[in-house]
Write a protein that holds these residues in place. Structure first.
Motif, PDB file in Angstrom:
ATOM      1  N   LEU A  89       1.070  -1.201  -0.081  1.00  0.00           N
ATOM      2  CA  LEU A  89      -0.015   0.053  -0.156  1.00  0.00           C
ATOM      3  C   LEU A  89       1.110   1.212   0.052  1.00  0.00           C
ATOM      4  CD1 LEU A  89      -2.953  -0.943   2.518  1.00  0.00           C
ATOM      5  CD2 LEU A  89      -3.033  -1.069  -0.094  1.00  0.00           C
ATOM      6  N   LEU A  90       1.985   0.886   0.452  1.00  0.00           N
ATOM      7  CA  LEU A  90       2.757   2.320   0.451  1.00  0.00           C
ATOM      8  C   LEU A  90       3.854   2.306  -0.804  1.00  0.00           C
ATOM      9  CD1 LEU A  90       3.791   1.957   4.155  1.00  0.00           C
ATOM     10  CD2 LEU A  90       2.522   3.912   2.962  1.00  0.00           C
ATOM     11  N   GLY A  91       3.640   1.545  -1.933  1.00  0.00           N
ATOM     12  CA  GLY A  91       4.318   1.614  -3.154  1.00  0.00           C
ATOM     13  C   GLY A  91       5.910   0.795  -3.276  1.00  0.00           C
ATOM     14  N   ARG A  92       5.707  -0.188  -2.449  1.00  0.00           N
ATOM     15  CA  ARG A  92       6.981  -1.121  -2.229  1.00  0.00           C
ATOM     16  C   ARG A  92       6.314  -2.536  -2.435  1.00  0.00           C
ATOM     17  NH1 ARG A  92      11.394   2.004  -2.225  1.00  0.00           N
ATOM     18  NH2 ARG A  92      12.645   0.129  -1.730  1.00  0.00           N
ATOM     19  N   PRO A  93       5.906  -2.962  -3.350  1.00  0.00           N
ATOM     20  CA  PRO A  93       5.287  -4.357  -3.360  1.00  0.00           C
ATOM     21  C   PRO A  93       6.264  -5.396  -3.291  1.00  0.00           C
ATOM     22  CG  PRO A  93       5.055  -3.350  -5.265  1.00  0.00           C
ATOM     23  CD  PRO A  93       5.547  -2.247  -4.668  1.00  0.00           C
ATOM     24  N   LEU A  94       7.492  -5.074  -3.988  1.00  0.00           N
ATOM     25  CA  LEU A  94       8.376  -6.434  -3.804  1.00  0.00           C
ATOM     26  C   LEU A  94       9.106  -6.517  -2.680  1.00  0.00           C
ATOM     27  CD1 LEU A  94       9.715  -5.406  -7.479  1.00  0.00           C
ATOM     28  CD2 LEU A  94       8.132  -7.034  -6.934  1.00  0.00           C
ATOM     29  N   THR A  95       9.254  -7.914  -2.257  1.00  0.00           N
ATOM     30  CA  THR A  95      10.000  -8.351  -1.213  1.00  0.00           C
ATOM     31  C   THR A  95      11.279  -9.246  -1.762  1.00  0.00           C
ATOM     32  OG1 THR A  95       8.326  -8.242   0.722  1.00  0.00           O
ATOM     33  CG2 THR A  95      10.389  -9.292   1.078  1.00  0.00           C
ATOM     34  N   ILE A  96      12.425  -9.067  -1.327  1.00  0.00           N
ATOM     35  CA  ILE A  96      13.664  -9.583  -2.419  1.00  0.00           C
ATOM     36  C   ILE A  96      14.665 -10.139  -1.458  1.00  0.00           C
ATOM     37  CG2 ILE A  96      15.289  -9.254  -3.888  1.00  0.00           C
ATOM     38  CD1 ILE A  96      13.592  -6.970  -5.160  1.00  0.00           C
ATOM     39  N   MET A  97      14.750 -11.241  -1.336  1.00  0.00           N
ATOM     40  CA  MET A  97      16.209 -11.912  -0.671  1.00  0.00           C
ATOM     41  C   MET A  97      17.200 -11.900  -1.582  1.00  0.00           C
ATOM     42  SD  MET A  97      13.062 -12.770   0.803  1.00  0.00           S
ATOM     43  CE  MET A  97      12.407 -13.685  -0.286  1.00  0.00           C
ATOM     44  N   VAL A  98      18.503 -11.498  -0.886  1.00  0.00           N
ATOM     45  CA  VAL A  98      19.445 -11.574  -1.729  1.00  0.00           C
ATOM     46  C   VAL A  98      20.672 -12.257  -0.976  1.00  0.00           C
ATOM     47  CG1 VAL A  98      21.334 -10.154  -2.830  1.00  0.00           C
ATOM     48  CG2 VAL A  98      19.005  -9.297  -2.689  1.00  0.00           C
ATOM     49  N   THR A 130      26.031 -18.973   7.414  1.00  0.00           N
ATOM     50  CA  THR A 130      26.798 -20.240   7.121  1.00  0.00           C
ATOM     51  C   THR A 130      26.357 -20.636   5.735  1.00  0.00           C
ATOM     52  OG1 THR A 130      25.555 -21.687   8.313  1.00  0.00           O
ATOM     53  CG2 THR A 130      27.416 -20.466   9.478  1.00  0.00           C
ATOM     54  N   GLY A 131      27.176 -21.608   5.234  1.00  0.00           N
ATOM     55  CA  GLY A 131      26.671 -22.310   3.973  1.00  0.00           C
ATOM     56  C   GLY A 131      27.338 -21.427   2.842  1.00  0.00           C
ATOM     57  N   GLU A 132      26.916 -21.598   1.457  1.00  0.00           N
ATOM     58  CA  GLU A 132      27.485 -21.000   0.457  1.00  0.00           C
ATOM     59  C   GLU A 132      27.665 -19.312   0.315  1.00  0.00           C
ATOM     60  OE1 GLU A 132      26.429 -22.717  -3.307  1.00  0.00           O
ATOM     61  OE2 GLU A 132      25.952 -24.628  -2.501  1.00  0.00           O
ATOM     62  N   ALA A 133      26.557 -18.923   0.798  1.00  0.00           N
ATOM     63  CA  ALA A 133      26.606 -17.440   0.964  1.00  0.00           C
ATOM     64  C   ALA A 133      27.158 -16.937   2.108  1.00  0.00           C
ATOM     65  CB  ALA A 133      25.204 -16.897   0.798  1.00  0.00           C
ATOM     66  N   ASP A 134      27.600 -15.662   2.154  1.00  0.00           N
ATOM     67  CA  ASP A 134      28.066 -15.206   3.330  1.00  0.00           C
ATOM     68  C   ASP A 134      27.041 -14.292   3.724  1.00  0.00           C
ATOM     69  OD1 ASP A 134      31.043 -16.333   3.243  1.00  0.00           O
ATOM     70  OD2 ASP A 134      30.804 -14.996   1.033  1.00  0.00           O
ATOM     71  N   TYR A 135      26.323 -13.527   3.255  1.00  0.00           N
ATOM     72  CA  TYR A 135      25.395 -12.754   3.785  1.00  0.00           C
ATOM     73  C   TYR A 135      23.944 -12.929   2.920  1.00  0.00           C
ATOM     74  CZ  TYR A 135      29.327  -9.840   5.438  1.00  0.00           C
ATOM     75  OH  TYR A 135      30.410  -9.596   6.208  1.00  0.00           O
ATOM     76  N   LEU A 136      22.825 -12.940   4.072  1.00  0.00           N
ATOM     77  CA  LEU A 136      21.404 -12.993   3.528  1.00  0.00           C
ATOM     78  C   LEU A 136      20.627 -11.742   3.792  1.00  0.00           C
ATOM     79  CD1 LEU A 136      19.122 -14.220   1.918  1.00  0.00           C
ATOM     80  CD2 LEU A 136      18.349 -15.348   4.127  1.00  0.00           C
ATOM     81  N   LEU A 137      20.378 -11.076   2.722  1.00  0.00           N
ATOM     82  CA  LEU A 137      19.610  -9.578   2.749  1.00  0.00           C
ATOM     83  C   LEU A 137      18.025  -9.850   2.337  1.00  0.00           C
ATOM     84  CD1 LEU A 137      22.717  -8.991   2.013  1.00  0.00           C
ATOM     85  CD2 LEU A 137      21.848  -6.748   1.253  1.00  0.00           C
ATOM     86  N   ARG A 163      29.593 -12.487  -5.987  1.00  0.00           N
ATOM     87  CA  ARG A 163      28.371 -12.706  -6.644  1.00  0.00           C
ATOM     88  C   ARG A 163      27.316 -12.531  -5.817  1.00  0.00           C
ATOM     89  NH1 ARG A 163      26.172 -18.072  -6.894  1.00  0.00           N
ATOM     90  NH2 ARG A 163      27.588 -19.470  -5.519  1.00  0.00           N
ATOM     91  N   PHE A 164      26.035 -12.146  -6.409  1.00  0.00           N
ATOM     92  CA  PHE A 164      25.009 -12.184  -5.660  1.00  0.00           C
ATOM     93  C   PHE A 164      23.788 -12.736  -6.251  1.00  0.00           C
ATOM     94  CE2 PHE A 164      25.050  -8.250  -7.581  1.00  0.00           C
ATOM     95  CZ  PHE A 164      23.858  -7.965  -7.899  1.00  0.00           C
ATOM     96  N   ARG A 165      22.896 -13.427  -5.589  1.00  0.00           N
ATOM     97  CA  ARG A 165      21.766 -14.249  -6.150  1.00  0.00           C
ATOM     98  C   ARG A 165      20.533 -13.682  -5.651  1.00  0.00           C
ATOM     99  NH1 ARG A 165      21.016 -20.526  -5.489  1.00  0.00           N
ATOM    100  NH2 ARG A 165      19.981 -20.012  -3.420  1.00  0.00           N
ATOM    101  N   THR A 166      19.560 -13.154  -6.382  1.00  0.00           N
ATOM    102  CA  THR A 166      18.316 -12.706  -5.987  1.00  0.00           C
ATOM    103  C   THR A 166      17.228 -13.589  -6.085  1.00  0.00           C
ATOM    104  OG1 THR A 166      19.352 -10.686  -6.754  1.00  0.00           O
ATOM    105  CG2 THR A 166      16.715 -10.853  -6.616  1.00  0.00           C
TER     106      THR A 166
END
Length: 183
Positions: A89-98, A130-137, A163-166
């Motif tokens: 409702l505030l104009g930010r409809p996408l939630t994205i994990m990176v 932990t795991g393959e990635a170092d950070y999760l956003l 690299r980063f994966r979305t």
């Protein structure tokens, strides 16, 4: 849904970090009794609940509840008090994990990335994992073009970002930060 805190994003991030640092420096966590746990459970569900209502629910006086809440805040048990907003409702409809993969995890090599992540208002949460990635956003965006601009601000020109994966959320099955408490 997005969590918005009172004040600017930087001030809020600094306040949360100060609270975390204060809690980490405490020699021992306060001992929580069943009253504390019941109070925390009520507050994490709705922090606008009046202290007199909390007092009735946990069978304490309002001043006793007030003293306990003050102690819980000062000890770092309560990190912040927020409103959960409807991002769509505030104009930010996408939630994205990176997932972010770096070449070198040394703090001196990741300091710039961590500063950019902390300063980016679109980033709602960031975890070192932990795991393959170092950070999760977890972040929110208005459009995919908006996300491209965010990812460019965060990652472009950083030679330590391998690299980063979305992943874009298709829907939300559950949203919350509530902690299961045993009273």
């Amino acid at each position: 849904m997005a969590t918005i805190r009172n004040g600017s994003a930087r001030a809020s991030a600094a306040a949360r970090q100060d609270a975390l640092n204060t809690a980490a420096k405490a020699s021992a966590s306060p001992v929580l009794d069943s009253f504390d746990l019941a109070i925390l459970d009520i507050l994490q569900r709705d922090n606008t609940t009046a202290q007199r209502e909390i007092a009735q629910a946990v069978n304490l006086s309002a001043p006793a509840v007030q003293r306990r809440i003050k102690r819980l805040r000062e000890s770092g048990m309560i990190l912040s008090e927020t409103a959960v907003l409807n991002a769509s409702l505030l104009g930010r409809p996408l939630t994205i994990m990176v997932e972010v993969h770096v070449h070198d995890e040394q703090p001196s090599r990741t300091a710039g990335l961590r500063r950019r992540i902390q300063a980016e208002p679109a980033v709602q949460q960031c975890y070192s994992i932990t795991g393959e990635a170092d950070y999760l956003l977890v972040l929110t965006a208005a459009t995919m073009a908006d996300y491209e601009a965010i990812s460019s601000r965060l990652f472009d020109g950083d030679e330590n970002v391998r690299r980063f994966r979305t992943s874009v959320a298709l829907g939300c099955l559950k949203l919350g930060l509530q902690i299961p408490l045993k009273a």
